[in-house]
Design a protein around this motif. Sequence first.
Motif, short mmCIF file in Angstrom:
data_model
loop_
_atom_site.label_atom_id
_atom_site.label_comp_id
_atom_site.label_asym_id
_atom_site.label_seq_id
_atom_site.Cartn_x
_atom_site.Cartn_y
_atom_site.Cartn_z
N UNK A 57 -8.12 -51.77 23.97
CA UNK A 57 -8.99 -50.26 23.66
C UNK A 57 -8.23 -49.34 23.43
N UNK A 58 -7.37 -48.95 24.55
CA UNK A 58 -6.75 -47.95 24.80
C UNK A 58 -5.58 -47.73 23.73
N UNK A 59 -4.91 -48.98 23.42
CA UNK A 59 -3.90 -48.90 22.36
C UNK A 59 -4.50 -48.81 20.98
N UNK A 60 -5.74 -49.32 20.77
CA UNK A 60 -6.61 -49.01 19.41
C UNK A 60 -6.49 -47.65 19.27
N UNK A 61 -7.00 -46.98 20.23
CA UNK A 61 -7.28 -45.60 20.19
C UNK A 61 -6.00 -44.65 20.03
N UNK A 62 -5.09 -45.23 21.02
CA UNK A 62 -3.83 -44.60 20.85
C UNK A 62 -2.50 -45.34 20.85
N UNK A 94 2.45 -55.73 24.99
CA UNK A 94 2.22 -54.55 24.09
C UNK A 94 2.91 -54.98 22.94
N UNK A 95 4.14 -55.18 22.93
CA UNK A 95 4.98 -55.43 21.78
C UNK A 95 4.41 -56.34 21.00
N UNK A 96 3.72 -57.57 21.59
CA UNK A 96 3.14 -58.53 20.73
C UNK A 96 1.73 -57.98 20.08
N UNK A 97 1.15 -57.03 20.80
CA UNK A 97 -0.16 -56.32 20.17
C UNK A 97 0.19 -55.71 18.91
N UNK A 101 -1.55 -55.87 15.42
CA UNK A 101 -2.50 -55.02 15.06
C UNK A 101 -2.18 -53.58 14.97
N UNK A 102 -0.77 -53.32 15.20
CA UNK A 102 -0.29 -51.91 15.28
C UNK A 102 -0.16 -51.27 13.96
N UNK A 103 0.13 -49.89 13.87
CA UNK A 103 0.23 -49.19 12.62
C UNK A 103 1.43 -49.74 11.95
#
Length: 489
Positions: A57-62, A94-97, A101-103
């Motif tokens: 959720x935090x990664x999705x926000x920032x 985090x790298x896999x996310x 899903x990253x920009x």
Amino acid sequence: MTQRSKGTTQTAAAAKAGISERTARRIDAGEPVGGGKSRDWRTRPDPFAEVWDEVADELGREPDLQALTLLEWLQERYPGAYPDHLLRTLQRRVKAWRARHGPDKEVMFPQHHEPGQRGLSDFTVLKDVTVTVCGHTLDHRLHHFRLAYSGWCHARVILGGESYTALAESLAEALEHLGGVPMEHPTDSLSAAFKNLDVNAQQDITERYQALCAHYGMQPSRNTPGRGHENGSVESPHGHLKRRIRQRLKLRGSTDFNSLDEYRAFIREVVASINRRNASRIAAERAALAPLPCRRGVDYTEALVRVTTSSTFTHARVLYSVPARLIGERLRIHAYDDRLVLHHGGQALMTLPRVHVVSGSGRQRCIDYRHVITWLVRKPRALAGLAFRDELLPDANWRSIYHRLSALLSTEDACKRVVGALRLAAEQDCAPAIGEYRSHALACGHCPTLAELQARFSPQRPSGPLPTLQSRQHALADYDALLQGAAHG
């Protein structure tokens, strides 16, 4: 298998092939090697399984949040549950996310360059190296010009920061060395040249830059502010150029130079070594360049000034001195990056070194005592309260001499001695020598008089009588014979 067919033992064959005995047994048995089913299960429990939804959720926000920041955030929320050694695991998660899903990341589009098409300019600073001239730090940057196709480059030492004058002078010099003109001249936004300028001043610089490019037949263009990669054909080679400079400085064994000209010659040699490696491509691109115009473009800034009664004028917050014969005259200045060329009545009179105001230092002065020494000798007492006395005295030794004499003698006598020595220094062009000698003498408790200085530093006349010249007067009859011979001839 070849070794095994020859009867070599499995151990020896494996050693000769550079593989393990276990792999050799698999080969003998016909089993696949290295091609087994890939593993898609974990070998140990996921330490972040219970909190990964919160992290996601935090990664999705920032999306720019770093794994270290997230780990510290978890340690604050769940004390003792997530020790520091789990950082590497979280970095992988985090790298896999981000991959799923990253920009989107910025896409760079490789360009195809044609010969003679683009010549790019940019300024760069030589960091992590302190270059000195005679022991004094040289505050400077480099203007870097480069052809996109062949890599031909030119670098010039710039003293006054990024400005239109620095760009124009260095660009004109580069094109002259190149011997031709590319079709397009891209630059960055030249923000330093426009900073703190009003709209009219910015428009003036824009018009002059466009006129300069039009003179050479180039199409000017600028990349989008903040998009340095658009100037990548020169931005990236900045690093190669500066690395070569650092390496050559290490090879030289010193970053101190005897003069600015020596340092400029050093930079030219570094650039020449780069161009020698690209000689074949440069030769091909030169054939595609447009010819140079018959005259050089306007690579300076003009200004009009009037010389005051103190034999000085002000330009760009710097006070300059000129010979007293110019008092009251209007001068036209051609301001370059490192010099001012003074014109009067359409004729160039003299050149002064240009001084640049350092940010936050206020106004500065460039005073040459030789310009006013004739009148200062008539008014020596004026030295005591002179507004630019420290700048008029040639160097630190002379300033120390003045303060020491002022403590030892009356103000009038101290001024007379300093001014008399300055006149001698101007006549014999030996200010550093006189300053060093007199400063040393004062430190030893001796105060040399003007007569002693004249005896030491004035040219010595030969002693003894002058030699007698022997001459013979011709007889008048010799001239008559000469004239008669000319008449018969």
